[in-house]
Design an enzyme around this catalytic site. Structure first.
Site, PDB file in Angstrom:
ATOM      1  N   ASP A 197       0.859  -1.186   0.000  1.00  0.00           N
ATOM      2  CA  ASP A 197       0.000   0.000   0.000  1.00  0.00           C
ATOM      3  C   ASP A 197       0.898   1.239   0.000  1.00  0.00           C
ATOM      4  O   ASP A 197       1.848   1.335   0.788  1.00  0.00           O
ATOM      5  CB  ASP A 197      -0.907   0.030   1.234  1.00  0.00           C
ATOM      6  CG  ASP A 197      -1.914   1.174   1.166  1.00  0.00           C
ATOM      7  OD1 ASP A 197      -2.998   0.954   0.597  1.00  0.00           O
ATOM      8  OD2 ASP A 197      -1.602   2.268   1.670  1.00  0.00           O
ATOM      9  N   ILE A 198       0.616   2.172  -0.918  1.00  0.00           N
ATOM     10  CA  ILE A 198       1.436   3.384  -1.043  1.00  0.00           C
ATOM     11  C   ILE A 198       1.132   4.331   0.116  1.00  0.00           C
ATOM     12  O   ILE A 198      -0.026   4.684   0.360  1.00  0.00           O
ATOM     13  CB  ILE A 198       1.173   4.083  -2.382  1.00  0.00           C
ATOM     14  CG1 ILE A 198       1.494   3.125  -3.534  1.00  0.00           C
ATOM     15  CG2 ILE A 198       1.997   5.358  -2.506  1.00  0.00           C
ATOM     16  CD1 ILE A 198       1.107   3.645  -4.907  1.00  0.00           C
ATOM     17  N   GLU A 240      -4.774   1.958  -4.468  1.00  0.00           N
ATOM     18  CA  GLU A 240      -3.316   2.105  -4.436  1.00  0.00           C
ATOM     19  C   GLU A 240      -2.637   0.863  -3.861  1.00  0.00           C
ATOM     20  O   GLU A 240      -1.467   0.914  -3.479  1.00  0.00           O
ATOM     21  CB  GLU A 240      -2.915   3.344  -3.627  1.00  0.00           C
ATOM     22  CG  GLU A 240      -3.214   3.278  -2.137  1.00  0.00           C
ATOM     23  CD  GLU A 240      -4.589   3.805  -1.773  1.00  0.00           C
ATOM     24  OE1 GLU A 240      -4.774   4.238  -0.629  1.00  0.00           O
ATOM     25  OE2 GLU A 240      -5.483   3.775  -2.634  1.00  0.00           O
TER      26      GLU A 240
END
Length: 332
Positions: A197-198, A240
């Protein structure tokens, strides 16, 4: 039959266990049958945990495999059959020509040779014309079949690919992971997954706009794709979040790959295309888990998810494995 099988395999006498073995006895789910056959061959015990995982993965209403997933193979088979039919037609026509040639040698001795020759020449001429026409049509049809097959492959590729990142999409990942789980049980090999996950992704969108957000996603996807092996699958899980499935890799090996990807992302430089100005560093949080015998993909990914959010709670830009998970609130 289900009850007899449950007794033979010492499966627990529970409703969910019976549902599993009843479905197995019916034979409607090839995936369930294959999984149980693998477990039986490996002399695995069908304890309550295993039976529950089989129930969640293969029996519950939401766990079925998309019946359309085999459509490309069916179409390919249909095209192959059509091409084989045309091949047979050409062969039959050539046999017919050969037979006509043999008739000429078997003509009655008392018949007028000129008449026989004239008829043979006429028939041979017609047969040759039919053969030439059929072969021309066959060549054209073969090219058309090749074109259709290429189009199907391209369409299948598009349907399995995320347009923004170029990675496999969620549907493709689900199918790959399902087959990887079966292979892992069949070969008694490891299988691990890590979920990315960004960090602060919303901030990129808010500060620079969605185009920069898309650019960030593509950069992370590129690093992920370059960081895994050809036998692995890198996919966009949603939003994301990206995911990597590593067949044959245990938790330690998978964690090593995940850490390498995380560091390379943190070292990458991203510049805004419109201005050439460098944007702040990108970091990701990662959760890692290893497949457990007969468990559902959702359970394995849920442990990745917990590891990912624990990484965020600990300050982000780090990798957390399932062995490092903190006890869930309310857990015994």
């Amino acid at each position: 039959r289900a009850m007899r099988l449950m007794s033979q395999q010492s499966a627990p006498p529970t409703p969910t266990s019976f549902a599993v073995w009843f479905e197995y006895s019916l034979g409607n789910s090839l995936a369930l049958r294959k999984t149980i056959d693998i477990l039986i061959a490996g002399k695995r015990k069908f304890d309550p945990a295993i039976n529950h995982e089989l129930y969640i993965t293969y029996v519950t209403p939401h766990s079925g495999v998309d019946p359309l997933s085999d459509l490309p193979d069916q179409l390919s088979g249909l095209l192959a059959t059509a091409q084989q039919f045309l091949n047979t037609a050409v062969t039959d026509n050539q046999t017919h020509i050969k037979a006509l040639g043999e008739v000429s040698s078997e003509a009655a001795a008392d018949a007028d040779p000129r008449t026989i020759i004239a008829k043979l020449v006429d028939e041979l001429s017609k047969a040759t014309t039919r053969a030439a026409t059929l072969e021309a049509n066959f060549a054209a049809t073969s090219e058309e079949l090749d074109s259709i097959r290429d189009s199907l492959k391209a369409a299948e590729q598009r349907s399995n690919t995320d347009a923004l990142t170029g990675l496999a999409n969620r549907h493709s990942m689900d199918e790959f992971l399902r087959l990887a789980q079966i292979a892992a049980m069949e070969k008694d090999e490891s299988l691990s997954v890590f979920l990315i996950d960004i960090d602060h992704f919303k901030k990129f969108n808010d500060d620079y706009g969605h185009q920069v957000g898309d650019q960030v996603l593509r950069l992370v996807a590129k690093v992920l794709q370059e960081g895994v092996r050809e036998v692995d699958l890198a996919a966009r899980y949603g939003g994301e979040e990206l995911i990597a499935v590593l067949p044959g890799a245990d938790l330690e090996a998978c964690t090593s790959v995940a850490e390498r990807v995380r560091r390379r992302i943190a070292e990458a430089k991203l510049t805004r295309r419109a201005t050439g100005k460098e944007i702040g560093s990108i970091t990701v949080s990662i959760g890692v888990a290893q497949f457990r015998l007969a468990e559902s993909a959702d359970n394995m990914i849920e442990r990745c998810d917990r590891g990912l959010y624990q990484a965020k709670r600990l300050g982000r830009n780090r990798t957390v494995t399932e062995t490092e998970l903190e006890p869930e609130a309310g857990a015994a």
